[in-house]
Design an enzyme around this catalytic site. Sequence first.
Site, mmCIF file in Angstrom:
data_model
loop_
_atom_site.group_PDB
_atom_site.id
_atom_site.type_symbol
_atom_site.label_atom_id
_atom_site.label_comp_id
_atom_site.label_asym_id
_atom_site.label_seq_id
_atom_site.Cartn_x
_atom_site.Cartn_y
_atom_site.Cartn_z
ATOM 1 C CB ILE A 142 -0.977 0.028 1.198
ATOM 2 C CG1 ILE A 142 -0.233 0.152 2.537
ATOM 3 C CG2 ILE A 142 -1.894 -1.182 1.179
ATOM 4 C CD1 ILE A 142 -1.161 0.389 3.721
ATOM 5 C CE1 TYR A 200 -1.646 1.438 15.644
ATOM 6 C CE2 TYR A 200 -3.102 2.677 17.096
ATOM 7 C CZ TYR A 200 -2.926 1.751 16.097
ATOM 8 O OH TYR A 200 -4.009 1.125 15.537
#
Length: 750
Positions: free
Chosen positions: A494, A582
């Site tokens: 991706i 994150y």
Amino acid sequence: MNLSNHIQPASSPLQLWGGLECTVNRVRDQYFSQMERNGHAERLQDLERFASLGIRAIRYPVLWERTAPDGIDSADWSWSDERLPVLQQLGVTPIVGLVHHGSGPRHTSLMSPDFAEKLAEYAGAVARRYPWVEYWTPVNEPCTTARFSGLNGVWYPHDTSEDGFIRALINQCRAVVLSMRAIRAVNPNAKLVQTDDLSRTYGTPEMAEIANFFNERRWLAWDMLCGKIDPGHALWDYLLENGAGADELLWFKENNCPPDIIGVNYYITSERWLDHRVERYPESHRTHYRGVPHADIECPRVLATPTPGIGPLLQETWDRYGLPVAVTEAHIDANREDQLRWLVEIWNAARKVQQGGADIRAVTVWALLGSFDWNCLVTECKGYYEPGPFDVRGPQPRPTAVANLMRELASGRPLAHPVLQGQGWWRRPGRFLAKPVATRTAVADIAERGAFRSTFPQPILITGATGTLGRAFARICERRNLAYHVLTRQEMDIADPASVEAAIVRFKPWAIINAGGYVRVDDAEGDVDRCMRENAHGPTVLALAAIRHALRFMTFSSDLVFDGTLDRPYVESDKVAPLGVYGRSKADAERRVLDSDPQALVIRTSAFFGPWDEHNFVTQALDALDAGRPFAAAADQVVSPTYVPDLVNTCLDLLIDRECGLWHLTNGAAMSWADLARQACAAAGVDDGRLEERTTGELGLRAARPRNSAMSSERGLLLPSFGDALARYLRDRELLSKRADDVEPAHYAS
């Protein structure tokens, strides 16, 4: 404006109508009002929403119980005074309904001798108030309502006898005759649109007598109004033996009031299979009638060969009465793609019967604002909601894919949605609830019952082949008959534009779902570059490719984009302030994706649990505690648990609806991880004595966590409650433990 021209004769093309679920049914002394729950009672602007769908007419309520609960003298006309003229101005013909699955105000009931006269008095008052209204339905579904209120005891006055059924039916049909007489005294051109469920019953030879009786009984209301009931009628003796008087039956022959349009309501439950072999069927489908035990189940759930569907039933109605026919309710409680497939099937079938010479006027999309708790026949308020062309679970009604399909049908445009390439669940192999029964029923006309077909249906591309979400999307797409392809990293990287481009050219998708990414929150603190590549750069590359190729794109974010300083659940517009790498990667992805492709759909969610993987928190907690092992959980982090099947089903519906922007999707509750474990134990009957409540610091987590990352939504609460989800998780977990092949995820909030 001359609205009479809006409902055209048979030579005209099939019209699209709409209907508003407006039931005000009574259970004991409690009234259940759909319009209070769907919000239309307070929203005038809904009328423009309805007009935008391309409908030519709308079944619209001026309900007796709401307008004149204490009599005509104290009637409050303000609501209908405001709305009916607006419909007129918008060019939408109102078909005015006076009683919709109701029993009238408290001073009467379906069994009251004065029910008909009192409704007629009200009907005359409505006609005088709105003399320009031409189309009327004084009583919706009199035969069906008589069964629910007089025979099955579900609604007021809760009779459970054949006498009660017949009395309620006669009273309602007399009310229709007298009401139309009162209306026509004001407007001689007034026309009756008489609705009822058009059922059809099949069965084993042993059930033939009851099946034949049900197939005669379904016509009773229309037969009464058409003056067809006399000593030669198939059910004459039945009616006399169960409380009807010959004189009151023959009164209908002398005072016949045939409908100007017969309104046929048709659902997936309308065609029934009766089977004397009750042991073959689930307990929930076993019943008895006239002392004969049998199973009663929807035909698609048991017949190996599909029935022909609504087409032959429309033809049967036309052949019996020779009167114009309209489908006045068409709806299915299903996921979005099957709602679309069902509507197209009904439309194609009606058009085919019309082209064969029958006077079929229209197909009505029912429940423009959806409906509540019809899975329990509106006997309780459980919060079960079925969306329609609009979904009312947000601040304002949100158009769904059904709305766009309606505009295509109304305008004659080609039907564009790729999900129409698949078959509906009622014709798929996995539809059966019992061993399939071979019958001699006609084979369905697939070309007419279906939507359109493609040799190579466009798929949804799904990234994250090995992850929880990727596998869940694959499983549920398979079950929902949505073409898909799950991509491994080798098939598409991706973060590599060339790899993404090659995959799009190869698979020719209509949508991409990014269900992969870097998920190790604590490891991300020391693996910044990889986390940012997979969670921020990769989704951006996908978004750019999606907008170039005009594809729909959906990706996932996290509750960890927030810093936890708020003392309430976060909503979509709250400022992001991630505490760790994150969370920062997800916040960066949100901004870059929506900047690149404003039509993208970004889902924030959290705290997954589900039946299909062993690594989610709830499963690990139950496995450990049930085995007597200690289990530690944070007591100072508040999250919103999310049941994965609910999440995936709702995400697919939003994708099909072409929704965009940020959405928060969770099952709504806010609790600590320790509370989540404790609630799961309580529901599962597991001793939580070895649950160890810890602080975040004691758990030694490398990445900082927000103390509160619970989420709500300002766009719409689309998932069912946490309690409901937890109960289904435990049920599915038990089934899987017994080596069941598969577990159907509920479409409770789909």
